[in-house]
Motif scaffolding. Structure first.
Motif, PDB file in Angstrom:
ATOM      1  N   SER A  12       0.741  -1.174  -0.027  1.00  0.00           N
ATOM      2  CA  SER A  12       0.059   0.094  -0.039  1.00  0.00           C
ATOM      3  C   SER A  12       0.992   1.275   0.189  1.00  0.00           C
ATOM      4  N   THR A  51     -11.961  -1.272  -7.250  1.00  0.00           N
ATOM      5  CA  THR A  51     -12.925  -0.700  -6.144  1.00  0.00           C
ATOM      6  C   THR A  51     -13.112   0.687  -6.377  1.00  0.00           C
ATOM      7  N   ASP A  65     -18.776  -3.146   0.451  1.00  0.00           N
ATOM      8  CA  ASP A  65     -18.196  -3.941   1.524  1.00  0.00           C
ATOM      9  C   ASP A  65     -17.930  -5.421   1.300  1.00  0.00           C
ATOM     10  N   ARG A  68     -14.745  -5.792  -0.839  1.00  0.00           N
ATOM     11  CA  ARG A  68     -13.439  -5.549   0.022  1.00  0.00           C
ATOM     12  C   ARG A  68     -13.240  -6.827   0.868  1.00  0.00           C
ATOM     13  N   ARG A  69     -14.138  -7.361   1.259  1.00  0.00           N
ATOM     14  CA  ARG A  69     -14.042  -8.528   2.203  1.00  0.00           C
ATOM     15  C   ARG A  69     -13.741  -9.581   1.508  1.00  0.00           C
ATOM     16  N   ILE A  71     -11.714  -9.199  -1.324  1.00  0.00           N
ATOM     17  CA  ILE A  71     -10.214  -9.244  -1.550  1.00  0.00           C
ATOM     18  C   ILE A  71      -9.403  -9.180  -0.451  1.00  0.00           C
ATOM     19  N   GLU A  72      -9.955  -9.244   0.914  1.00  0.00           N
ATOM     20  CA  GLU A  72      -9.055  -9.355   2.124  1.00  0.00           C
ATOM     21  C   GLU A  72      -9.081 -10.912   2.525  1.00  0.00           C
ATOM     22  N   ALA A  73      -9.969 -11.390   2.015  1.00  0.00           N
ATOM     23  CA  ALA A  73     -10.015 -13.107   2.152  1.00  0.00           C
ATOM     24  C   ALA A  73      -9.127 -13.621   1.168  1.00  0.00           C
ATOM     25  N   ASP A  75      -6.035 -12.609   0.659  1.00  0.00           N
ATOM     26  CA  ASP A  75      -4.685 -12.441   1.446  1.00  0.00           C
ATOM     27  C   ASP A  75      -4.652 -13.309   2.487  1.00  0.00           C
ATOM     28  N   GLU A  76      -5.752 -14.066   3.022  1.00  0.00           N
ATOM     29  CA  GLU A  76      -5.434 -14.798   4.235  1.00  0.00           C
ATOM     30  C   GLU A  76      -5.166 -16.017   3.978  1.00  0.00           C
TER      31      GLU A  76
END
Length: 76
Positions: A12, A51, A65, A68-69, A71-73, A75-76
């Motif tokens: 980022s 986004t 939302d 975004r969730r 996309i964040e998932a 990375d996990e």
């Protein structure tokens, strides 16, 4: 030299041009040598652009939302 996990952690800052010249140079040197990190930065940048374009369209905050969730998932 930076490690791959550092590239992910600092992506980022890199894309927002929020790092020193020297650190940005180290970051770019790693990208020159690491295909996986180059691919990650390309995909991360595309996700950010998608986004942003979604937020300009007639899309509800709830839909943003969800994106975004997801996309964040990834990375996990």
């Amino acid at each position: 030299m930076l490690k791959c996990h550092q590239i992910v952690d600092q992506s980022s800052d890199y894309l927002e041009h929020d790092m020193s010249f020297r650190h940005r140079l180290q970051f770019r040197m790693h990208l020159l040598m690491c295909h996986n990190c180059r691919r990650f930065i390309r995909q991360f940048k595309a996700a950010i652009q998608m986004t942003k374009s979604l937020s300009k369209a007639a899309v509800s905050q709830a839909q943003l939302d969800v994106v975004r969730r997801r996309i964040e998932a990834l990375d996990e």
